[in-house]
Design a protein around this motif. Structure first.
Motif, PDB file in Angstrom:
ATOM      1  N   SER A 218       6.813   8.755  -3.042  1.00 11.43           N
ATOM      2  CA  SER A 218       6.901  10.187  -2.749  1.00 11.43           C
ATOM      3  C   SER A 218       6.956  10.425  -1.245  1.00 11.43           C
ATOM      4  N   THR A 219       7.436  11.612  -0.871  1.00  8.23           N
ATOM      5  CA  THR A 219       7.400  11.983   0.548  1.00  8.23           C
ATOM      6  C   THR A 219       5.955  12.117   1.013  1.00  8.23           C
ATOM      7  N   ARG A 220       5.071  12.554   0.114  1.00  4.56           N
ATOM      8  CA  ARG A 220       3.650  12.680   0.460  1.00  4.56           C
ATOM      9  C   ARG A 220       3.053  11.321   0.841  1.00  4.56           C
ATOM     10  N   ALA A 221       3.546  10.265   0.171  1.00  2.00           N
ATOM     11  CA  ALA A 221       3.079   8.907   0.458  1.00  2.00           C
ATOM     12  C   ALA A 221       3.978   8.195   1.463  1.00  2.00           C
ATOM     13  N   ARG A 222       4.859   8.949   2.110  1.00  2.00           N
ATOM     14  CA  ARG A 222       5.807   8.398   3.085  1.00  2.00           C
ATOM     15  C   ARG A 222       6.623   7.255   2.494  1.00  2.00           C
ATOM     16  N   GLY A 223       6.979   7.418   1.209  1.00  2.00           N
ATOM     17  CA  GLY A 223       7.818   6.439   0.543  1.00  2.00           C
ATOM     18  C   GLY A 223       7.104   5.204   0.042  1.00  2.00           C
ATOM     19  N   LEU A 224       5.810   5.089   0.311  1.00  2.00           N
ATOM     20  CA  LEU A 224       5.055   3.902  -0.105  1.00  2.00           C
ATOM     21  C   LEU A 224       4.851   3.857  -1.617  1.00  2.00           C
ATOM     22  N   ASP A 225       4.822   2.669  -2.155  1.00  2.00           N
ATOM     23  CA  ASP A 225       4.284   2.430  -3.482  1.00  2.00           C
ATOM     24  C   ASP A 225       2.791   2.200  -3.281  1.00  2.00           C
ATOM     25  N   GLN A 226       1.988   3.232  -3.535  1.00  2.00           N
ATOM     26  CA  GLN A 226       0.560   3.141  -3.227  1.00  2.00           C
ATOM     27  C   GLN A 226      -0.150   2.081  -4.060  1.00  2.00           C
ATOM     28  N   THR A 227       0.310   1.844  -5.267  1.00  2.00           N
ATOM     29  CA  THR A 227      -0.300   0.795  -6.097  1.00  2.00           C
ATOM     30  C   THR A 227      -0.060  -0.569  -5.471  1.00  2.00           C
ATOM     31  N   GLU A 228       1.174  -0.812  -5.087  1.00  2.00           N
ATOM     32  CA  GLU A 228       1.512  -2.098  -4.464  1.00  2.00           C
ATOM     33  C   GLU A 228       0.772  -2.281  -3.143  1.00  2.00           C
ATOM     34  N   GLU A 229       0.707  -1.212  -2.347  1.00  2.00           N
ATOM     35  CA  GLU A 229       0.047  -1.307  -1.051  1.00  2.00           C
ATOM     36  C   GLU A 229      -1.449  -1.548  -1.206  1.00  2.00           C
ATOM     37  N   LEU A 230      -2.087  -0.872  -2.142  1.00  2.00           N
ATOM     38  CA  LEU A 230      -3.518  -1.103  -2.365  1.00  2.00           C
ATOM     39  C   LEU A 230      -3.775  -2.498  -2.909  1.00  2.00           C
ATOM     40  N   SER A 231      -2.875  -3.000  -3.729  1.00  2.00           N
ATOM     41  CA  SER A 231      -2.991  -4.375  -4.205  1.00  2.00           C
ATOM     42  C   SER A 231      -2.963  -5.346  -3.028  1.00  2.00           C
ATOM     43  N   ARG A 232      -2.039  -5.116  -2.107  1.00  2.00           N
ATOM     44  CA  ARG A 232      -1.925  -5.981  -0.929  1.00  2.00           C
ATOM     45  C   ARG A 232      -3.172  -5.885  -0.039  1.00  2.00           C
ATOM     46  N   LEU A 233      -3.637  -4.669   0.185  1.00  2.00           N
ATOM     47  CA  LEU A 233      -4.758  -4.453   1.104  1.00  2.00           C
ATOM     48  C   LEU A 233      -6.096  -4.913   0.540  1.00  2.00           C
ATOM     49  N   THR A 234      -6.236  -4.918  -0.781  1.00  2.00           N
ATOM     50  CA  THR A 234      -7.521  -5.278  -1.395  1.00  2.00           C
ATOM     51  C   THR A 234      -7.582  -6.717  -1.886  1.00  2.00           C
ATOM     52  N   GLY A 235      -6.427  -7.364  -2.033  1.00  2.00           N
ATOM     53  CA  GLY A 235      -6.413  -8.709  -2.593  1.00  2.00           C
ATOM     54  C   GLY A 235      -6.470  -8.745  -4.105  1.00  2.00           C
ATOM     55  N   LEU A 236      -6.423  -7.580  -4.741  1.00  2.00           N
ATOM     56  CA  LEU A 236      -6.373  -7.526  -6.213  1.00  2.00           C
ATOM     57  C   LEU A 236      -4.901  -7.636  -6.603  1.00  2.00           C
ATOM     58  N   LYS A 237      -4.467  -8.843  -6.906  1.00  2.00           N
ATOM     59  CA  LYS A 237      -3.031  -9.137  -6.941  1.00  2.00           C
ATOM     60  C   LYS A 237      -2.305  -8.592  -8.166  1.00  2.00           C
ATOM     61  N   TYR A 238      -3.021  -8.326  -9.246  1.00  2.00           N
ATOM     62  CA  TYR A 238      -2.371  -7.828 -10.454  1.00  2.00           C
ATOM     63  C   TYR A 238      -2.482  -6.308 -10.495  1.00  2.00           C
ATOM     64  N   ARG A 239      -1.402  -5.656 -10.808  1.00  2.00           N
ATOM     65  CA  ARG A 239      -1.373  -4.193 -10.694  1.00  2.00           C
ATOM     66  C   ARG A 239      -0.377  -3.608 -11.677  1.00  2.00           C
ATOM     67  N   ALA A 240      -0.585  -2.329 -11.974  1.00  2.00           N
ATOM     68  CA  ALA A 240       0.376  -1.573 -12.784  1.00  2.00           C
ATOM     69  C   ALA A 240       0.187  -0.096 -12.482  1.00  2.00           C
ATOM     70  N   HIS A 241       1.299   0.617 -12.406  1.00  2.00           N
ATOM     71  CA  HIS A 241       1.284   2.066 -12.216  1.00  2.00           C
ATOM     72  C   HIS A 241       1.830   2.706 -13.480  1.00  2.00           C
TER      73      HIS A 241
END
Length: 284
Positions: free
Chosen positions: A79-102
Motif C-alpha cells: 500500500s501507499t500507506r506502507a510505502r509499497g512494503l510487504d509488511q509481513t515479509e519485512e517483519l519476518s526479515r526484521l524478527t528472524g521469524l522466517k515462516y510467514r503468511a498474509h
C-alpha cells in the motif's frame, strides 16, 4: 455520562493518547536459537496499526519477546500507506521469524490489507475463511495454520473481528462461525487475535465455552484517553490440550494496541488404550 455510554464515541475517535509502560523487554535472544522445554510454545498477538508508529519499532517488540508464533492484525502489503512494503515479509526479515503468511481481507491505500502470521516453525495447511458481516462493512476473516511442536500438530487460528462501536450481534455471529470451525479440528489449538470486545461480552463468552482465556489476568490491551480505563480486546484463547504457564501484556507505545504474549505447555497425549478405557469405563 457513564463510561459505557462513552465507549462507542471513543472507538469512533480512536485513542487520543497511548499510555506508555516500562518500555521494551530486555531480552535480545535470537528467535532462531531459542530452546523451549518439551511441549512449550510461546505465542503472541499484536494489532500493529499498519506500522503507523514505525515498523522497526514493531519488529523490536516482537523480537524482544522471543515468540514462536505471532498473529498480526492490520497488516499492509504494497500500500501507499506502507510505502509499497510487504509488511509481513519485512517483519519476518526484521524478527528472524522466517515462516510467514498474509491473509488479505480487503484493498486499502492501493494494496492488500488484512491479518498475518509469523512463525519460527514451518506453516502447513494454510487456509482462510470469510466471516459473516453486514453488507458494505469491512470484510473480516479467520485464518488457520498448522505448526509442529515436538512432533505434534498444533492448529493456530487468527482473526480480527468487526470493530466497535455497535456491531455486537455481528461479532456474535463471527465468533459462532469461528467456534464451529475450531470444533471440527481435533488437534490442540489456539485462537489469537483482536476480538474487538470485552471478556464478558456475548461474543467472547461464546468462544470461551470451548477455549480458556489464557491471559485473563494480564490487564487491558487498548488504552483509552485521559482518565478512562484500558480495555481488554486482544486475546490468547487455548483449548484444554494446553496448560497456561504465564502471560503478559507489553505496555509499549508502538501501536494503538498493546501486544499480548503467552507461554503454553502441551499436556501429554493419553495412551490410546488408557484413553479408550477412560471413555468406556472399562477397568484395566
Amino acid at each position: 455520562m457513564s463510561v459505557r455510554r462513552l465507549l462507542p464515541l471513543l472507538f469512533l475517535m480512536g485513542p487520543l493518547a497511548c499510555a506508555t509502560g516500562p518500555g521494551y523487554l530486555a531480552s535480545t535472544e535470537s528467535v532462531a536459537a531459542v530452546r523451549r522445554a518439551p511441549g512449550e510454545l510461546r505465542v503472541m498477538t499484536f494489532n500493529i496499526q499498519s506500522g503507523a508508529r514505525g515498523l522497526e519499532r514493531v519488529a523490536h517488540v516482537i523480537r524482544a519477546a522471543v515468540p514462536d508464533v505471532v498473529a498480526l492484525q492490520e497488516v499492509d502489503v504494497g500500500s501507499t500507506r506502507a510505502r509499497g512494503l510487504d509488511q509481513t515479509e519485512e517483519l519476518s526479515r526484521l524478527t528472524g521469524l522466517k515462516y510467514r503468511a498474509h491473509f488479505r481481507t480487503t484493498d486499502l491505500f492501493g494494496g492488500a490489507y488484512g491479518i498475518a502470521v509469523l512463525s519460527r516453525f514451518p506453516l502447513e495447511a494454510l487456509a482462510q475463511y470469510p466471516l459473516p458481516g453486514p453488507r458494505g462493512a469491512e470484510p473480516r476473516t479467520v485464518a488457520h495454520a498448522v505448526v509442529e511442536v515436538d512432533g505434534r500438530e498444533v492448529s493456530v487460528y487468527l482473526t480480527h473481528l468487526i470493530r466497535q462501536p455497535f456491531n455486537s450481534d455481528t461479532r456474535v455471529r463471527q465468533s459462532a462461525y469461528v467456534a464451529r470451525l475450531m470444533a471440527q479440528d481435533s488437534r490442540p489449538k489456539v485462537l489469537l487475535g483482536d476480538l474487538n470486545d470485552g471478556p464478558d461480552s456475548r461474543s467472547t463468552r461464546l468462544l470461551r465455552r470451548a477455549l480458556h482465556d489464557v491471559a485473563a489476568a494480564t490487564g487491558g490491551t487498548y488504552p483509552l484517553p485521559l482518565f478512562l480505563p484500558t480495555l481488554r480486546i486482544d486475546y490468547v484463547l487455548a483449548c484444554d490440550a494446553f496448560t497456561s504457564v504465564a502471560s503478559r501484556v507489553l505496555r509499549v507505545d508502538v501501536s494503538d494496541h498493546y501486544p499480548v504474549v503467552a507461554d503454553l505447555r502441551l499436556k501429554p497425549e493419553a495412551a490410546p488404550l488408557v484413553a479408550e478405557r477412560a471413555a468406556t469405563g472399562t477397568a484395566p
